[in-house]
Write an enzyme that holds these catalytic residues in place. Structure first.
Site, PDB file in Angstrom:
ATOM      1  N   CYS A 141      -2.687  25.153  19.250  1.00 47.22           N
ATOM      2  CA  CYS A 141      -2.194  25.659  20.539  1.00 47.22           C
ATOM      3  C   CYS A 141      -1.453  24.543  21.257  1.00 47.22           C
ATOM      4  O   CYS A 141      -1.831  24.122  22.357  1.00 47.22           O
ATOM      5  CB  CYS A 141      -3.358  26.169  21.378  1.00 47.22           C
ATOM      6  SG  CYS A 141      -4.298  27.472  20.584  1.00 47.22           S
ATOM      7  N   GLY A 193       0.790  -1.224   0.000  1.00 48.73           N
ATOM      8  CA  GLY A 193       0.000   0.000   0.000  1.00 48.73           C
ATOM      9  C   GLY A 193       0.820   1.270   0.000  1.00 48.73           C
ATOM     10  O   GLY A 193       0.554   2.206  -0.757  1.00 48.73           O
TER      11      GLY A 193
END
Length: 730
Positions: free
Chosen positions: A548, A397
């Site tokens: 943040c 993959g």
């Protein structure tokens, strides 16, 4: 098919003051005679007089190493996409900056009005990766006289995006490409997609299984899908036997072997005897015995194993495949109806362009070497045991989808240490307020600077700063004087030729959402500017995201670098129209699936781009705006519609109590309500250009086109263009 070799043009040498990513050293800093600093415009003079070409940028960022054969730098200094790899003709190359402008320009200017960050998918690259993988195995099979074939399987966990999976099934149907699922939703997805795929394509069912999972897999078998239930745990066998009898379905069974072979690389913990999945040899023997007792030994047809992701070398690969092939031959000897050997994942990609076996960001082989090693190892063991050659499968993959997707984001500002300048009078006043120790450090610093003693300057500068901080804490220095210390130290640093400090570039992105593997496991991806590559980068910087969170920064880069060469930002950002765009490459596997909602920053906008014969060589075939603030709130069980009504009611109360005329109150309320509605409909990221705002757009919609001008699908999509979808102001 083209070989995916990676090479760097050795004829290109670094300009003065730079080294390439593979260099271990930089030139020593220049010492200015008598401690006199260079003129303030020296850097600009160097930039303009030293020739800088796109080839220099390509070498500086190692683009020809990790990017070949899909990414290069064109003569305009932009990243160019070669959608067909080495077979891409010059007129088929796609300028990535033009794609970005098409996506972000406002609709009234012919753009799509999409907001950043932006993922651009290139299905042509996906097709080329599939064909290259198949071609590599076909060549290995033919050249070695292997008496079976290869058929790949795509593990949908790498990227479950609908169009990615559907494209893989479509592009791979001609060579029996299948899908792998590891959960019930993935199994449903795979079943649906494979209804349009090759009937010989495998549907490999991995992961932990309960009765519902096994029943669903057996339904897939009833629907004539080539479904294999792979036993990851020994207890799953009883469920398979019982449920298959109740449903009157003869199952195809595989088992996952827990190999002894283990690699010590970045992903080595997923391999070896202590890996999460798989059966030991003792358990394998018990499974075979139970199947024989149940009259179902012929149902056991596939052996699955996984050495580990990003296998670093073909030597380790050959060792692991050889061990698995021995187990396969033993299963044949015990009477199982074996047909397939599934090598699992592990086919790595070269993130840093070094082709190194010793780097966690690279692998020491290409597609052809990988395929030849696998085929040779299986053939050698089977021939020695006189066992019929099995069909070879792999679940590659990462190697299939990594290249086809590019994450584009903006640098919106940068933080620099611009310290205040002091006049001689201010300097004298500053020095007089220092205590004796700090004043001595200042004098020693000045003397060392005149002598050009770099190390001594650094020592005294650090001491001076520390003593001034202590004086500030004691209340003996004011904040302006404390700030002046940095100005003095910066001036001295420039005088002795010290390098400029690394800047912090603030980017319109959430690392936790779009590059989670960097934060979680220190996975590095190539990050480069997608334009201005015909100009010499003037600074070095790290990248800081919008969240943040102190972990929301990128301060490690390929090549062992702790900063990235970048261009100066203009007054409103970067170069073109005040924009400065960066691209993260090779992130098409896992990053979107793993991304979270930290600080409620949702996923990026997505653009699907195919090569075409249009003037700019591309066509946008699908555009999906990123999730709005309402979408991400809803994902956390909030009710945006109710929230909007609550806020609208509060706005109405506020306006009603205001001392204004009734007509003005109505306008004020409408303005507040409209602003609230717009906030719910916008993406959580910064809107750096108001014309790119996604208000009045159905964020849940898909838009398609067959040319560069995008068109809506159906009346519903067209109508949605002109409304604030759930938040209409009456």
């Amino acid at each position: 098919m083209p070989a995916l070799g990676c090479c760097v043009d050795a004829a290109v040498s670094p300009p003065p003051g730079y080294s390439f990513l593979w260099d271990s050293s930089l030139p020593a800093p220049e010492i200015f005679p008598s401690g006199v600093p260079l003129s303030t415009n020296t850097a600009a003079t160097t930039t303009t007089t030293t020739h800088w070409s796109p080839a220099h940028s390509s070498a500086l960022y190692s683009i020809d190493g990790w990017g070949a054969p899909y990414f290069t730098v064109n003569s305009s200094g932009d990243i160019s996409v070669k959608p067909h790899g080495t077979e891409t003709l010059p007129h088929q190359e796609i300028d990535l900056l033009k794609v970005v402008k098409k996506a972000s320009d406002p609709k009234n200017s012919g753009g799509l009005g999409l907001q950043f960050p932006l993922v651009v998918r290139f299905p042509d690259i996906l097709k080329n990766r599939l064909e290259s993988l198949q071609s590599a195995f076909d060549y290995a099979v033919q050249s070695q006289g292997y008496e079976a074939h290869y058929q790949g399987v795509y593990p949908v966990k790498c990227n479950q995006d609908r169009f990615v999976v559907e494209d893989i099934v479509k592009f791979g149907s001609g060579f029996r490409f299948g899908l792998e699922a590891g959960s019930k939703p993935e199994l449903l997805l795979a079943m649906s997609c494979l209804c349009k795929g090759s009937r010989e394509g495998l549907l490999v069912c991995n992961g932990f299984k309960d009765a519902d999972y096994i029943s669903l897999a057996l339904v897939a078998r009833k629907l004539m899908l080539n479904t294999v239930i792979v036993l990851e745990q020994e207890e799953e066998l009883d469920l398979v036997i019982d449920i298959s009898r109740k449903m009157a379905v003869r199952p195809l069974i595989g088992l996952r072997a827990k190999l002894r072979t283990k690699h010590s690389g970045h992903f080595g913990s997923t391999s070896g005897e202590k890996g999460k999945f798989g059966l030991t040899t003792t358990q394998i023997v018990r499974v075979v015995k139970k199947l024989e007792e149940s009259g179902m030994l012929d149902c056991l047809q596939l052996l699955h194993f996984h050495i580990g992701s990003q296998i670093p070398s073909t030597a380790l690969l050959a060792d692991g495949v050889g061990e698995a092939a021995q187990i396969y031959c033993e299963l044949v000897r015990l009477g199982a109806g074996m047909k397939y050997i599934d090598c699992g994942g592990g086919l790595g990609i070269d993130y840093d362009g070094t082709k190194s076996c010793d780097s966690d960001c690279s692998v020491g082989y290409g597609l052809q070497e990988y395929a030849s090693t696998v085929v040779q190892a299986v053939r050698f063991v089977c021939d020695r045991k006189n066992v019929k050659h099995p069909v070879i499968c792999s679940e590659s993959g990462r190697a299939i989808v990594s290249h086809h997707s590019v994450l584009i984001f903006e640098a919106v500002s940068s933080t620099t240490t611009r310290s205040q300048e002091l006049s001689s009078v201010d300097l004298q006043s500053f020095v007089e307020k220092l205590n004796d120790d700090a004043r001595a450090d200042y004098r020693n610093l000045s003397a060392a600077a005149i002598r050009g003693e770099y190390d001594t300057c650094v020592l005294y500068a650090d001491q001076l700063k520390q003593r001034c901080v202590e004086q500030f804490k004691d209340g003996n220095l004011d904040i302006e004087q404390l700030a002046a210390v940095d100005g003095i130290c910066d001036f001295v640093s420039k005088a002795i030729g010290a390098s400029d400090p690394v800047r912090t570039y603030h980017v319109n992105l959430s690392i936790f959402t779009s590059i989670p593997d960097f934060w979680a496991i220190d996975q590095l991806f190539p990050i480069v500017p997608i334009h201005k590559l015909d100009e010499r980068p003037g600074v070095r910087g790290i990248l800081s995201d919008l969240t943040c969170d102190s972990d929301g920064k990128i301060d490690k880069f390929i090549g062992g670098e702790s900063s990235l060469p970048l261009h100066e930002l203009g007054s409103n950002g970067g170069g073109d129209g005040g924009k400065y765009y960066l691209g993260m490459f090779l992130g098409g596997a896992y990053e979107e699936a793993l991304g979270g909602l930290h600080n409620l920053f949702g996923g990026p906008s997505v653009l699907r781009v195919s090569q075409s014969d249009s003037p700019h060589s591309f066509a946008v075939t699908c555009a999906v705006p990123g999730p709005s603030c309402a979408d991400v709130l809803r994902a956390m069980q909030h009710e945006p519609e109710l929230m909007f009504e609550t806020l609208k009611h509060r706005a109405e109360e506020f306006v009603h109590n205001d001392d204004e005329q009734e007509e003005d109150k109505g306008l004020a309320f409408a303005s507040l309500a409209s602003s609230l509605a717009q906030s719910f409909n916008n993406m959580p990221y910064l809107v750096t250009n108001s014309s790119c705002c996604l208000t009045a757009t159905n964020n849940g919609g898909y838009y398609y086109c067959n040319d560069e001008n995008i068109v809506g699908v159906g009346a519903e999509s067209a109508a949605a263009e002109e409304e604030l979808w759930p938040y209409c102001v009456a």
